[in-house]
Design an enzyme around this catalytic site. Sequence first.
Site, PDB file in Angstrom:
ATOM      1  N   ASP A  87       0.649 -11.472   1.867  1.00 24.16           N
ATOM      2  CA  ASP A  87       0.272 -12.845   1.544  1.00 24.16           C
ATOM      3  C   ASP A  87       1.438 -13.805   1.708  1.00 24.16           C
ATOM      4  O   ASP A  87       2.610 -13.402   1.733  1.00 24.16           O
ATOM      5  CB  ASP A  87      -0.277 -12.928   0.114  1.00 24.16           C
ATOM      6  CG  ASP A  87       0.785 -12.628  -0.941  1.00 24.16           C
ATOM      7  OD1 ASP A  87       1.510 -11.623  -0.782  1.00 24.16           O
ATOM      8  OD2 ASP A  87       0.877 -13.388  -1.924  1.00 24.16           O
ATOM      9  N   GLU A  99       1.551 -10.767  -3.693  1.00 24.94           N
ATOM     10  CA  GLU A  99       2.896 -10.731  -4.288  1.00 24.94           C
ATOM     11  C   GLU A  99       3.359 -12.119  -4.686  1.00 24.94           C
ATOM     12  O   GLU A  99       4.029 -12.296  -5.703  1.00 24.94           O
ATOM     13  CB  GLU A  99       3.880 -10.102  -3.298  1.00 24.94           C
ATOM     14  CG  GLU A  99       5.263  -9.811  -3.875  1.00 24.94           C
ATOM     15  CD  GLU A  99       6.265 -10.958  -3.742  1.00 24.94           C
ATOM     16  OE1 GLU A  99       7.379 -10.838  -4.278  1.00 24.94           O
ATOM     17  OE2 GLU A  99       5.929 -11.988  -3.094  1.00 24.94           O
TER      18      GLU A  99
END
Length: 409
Positions: free
Chosen positions: A80, A175
């Site tokens: 991400d 994350e």
Amino acid sequence: MEKLLPRFLEYVTTDTQSDPYSKTTPSTEKQWNLAKKLVMELHQIGLQEVSIDENAYIMATLPSNVDKKVPTIGFISHMDTSPDFSGKNVKPQVIENYDGKDIVLNKSKNIVLSPDYFEDLLQYEGQTLITTDGTTLLGADDKAGVAEIVTAMEYLVQHPEIKHGKIRIAFTPDEEIGRGAHKFDVKKFGADWAYTMDGSQIGELEYENFNAAKANITFTGKSVHPGYAKNKMVNAIGIANEFMSLLPVREVPEHTTGMEGFFHVHKIKGEIEKAEIELIIRDHDAVHFEARKELLKEVVDKLNQKHGDYVDLVIEDQYRNMREKVEPVFHIVEIAEEAMKSVGIEPIIKPIRGGTDGSQLSFMGLPCPNIFAGGHNFHGKYEYVPLESMQKAVEVIVKVCELTARQIK
């Protein structure tokens, strides 16, 4: 290694921005787009035990090619990108043979990446830089790490003369919103230790990070016509402003460095009857970290005593300093340090002024220092990464695998 750049460019042009307000895992459906591509690619390069679970956690194995018992090690990166800045329609620019001067990212918007402000640029003169077009972030955090791990595994598959033990790799969602390790199956991963490829400039090697918490403060007010408000109106915005004034003025990100902790207000909104502040608390020292949380409680108590019970505070711990879990197995840091030196990199060992999946994983039983991925100026339009730094990261991964097998008699 020739596939590293096109691989990275493909990853960054796939939008994977995470969403802190979502309750799902992954937090955004679009993270699946890159996840599915990666699963196919891992099969294609020859890895085994390739899997993806219902939360988009990807794992795969490169089997050992030695006839002795060698620790299983892992490499981890996140898919991400940060919600702090747009990750949609990323248009990376490749600047070959950088001349050390200003880089015009976007002429029409007058957005310039300049060494006058970002001095680190000067150390990459003559190298190939990948930048943004000034309208989005780049996504080197952490798609550089993803590309480096995939490329290193492909290299090891193609060069069986390099001896190594069993290697596990993993790619995680979310994350950037602090949830990258929340649903990570450490037992399934099965590594003795691992490394996140999620650091910044070339040479970084980190085994300690902030202790972290977030706080939500809600201020409740009473709206009364301003012409008749004396002793009746309670302005939530005013109390929120007073709250801000009671925090340490210099203990903020823009005035701290190194081991110094801070409070960081990153969101505020309000009307007379309700205002809200979101902030994060960071400190490397556990005692100071707890003191910061206590200070917030004292400030809220003071305001409630002064104005009435109009302020509500909720503090939520996010992650802890992984140093206490890594120090007992410090040889894993020393292997990474030796790997860097053996490929011509001077290690820069320093604490992370942030967090990493490795922090949570270390407390879940998987000691996990952090190695550079090469990027700079994360989470914004000035983000860039030198291709040569990414190439060196690939070399470090390969060398760590080799050294781990070599050091076991």
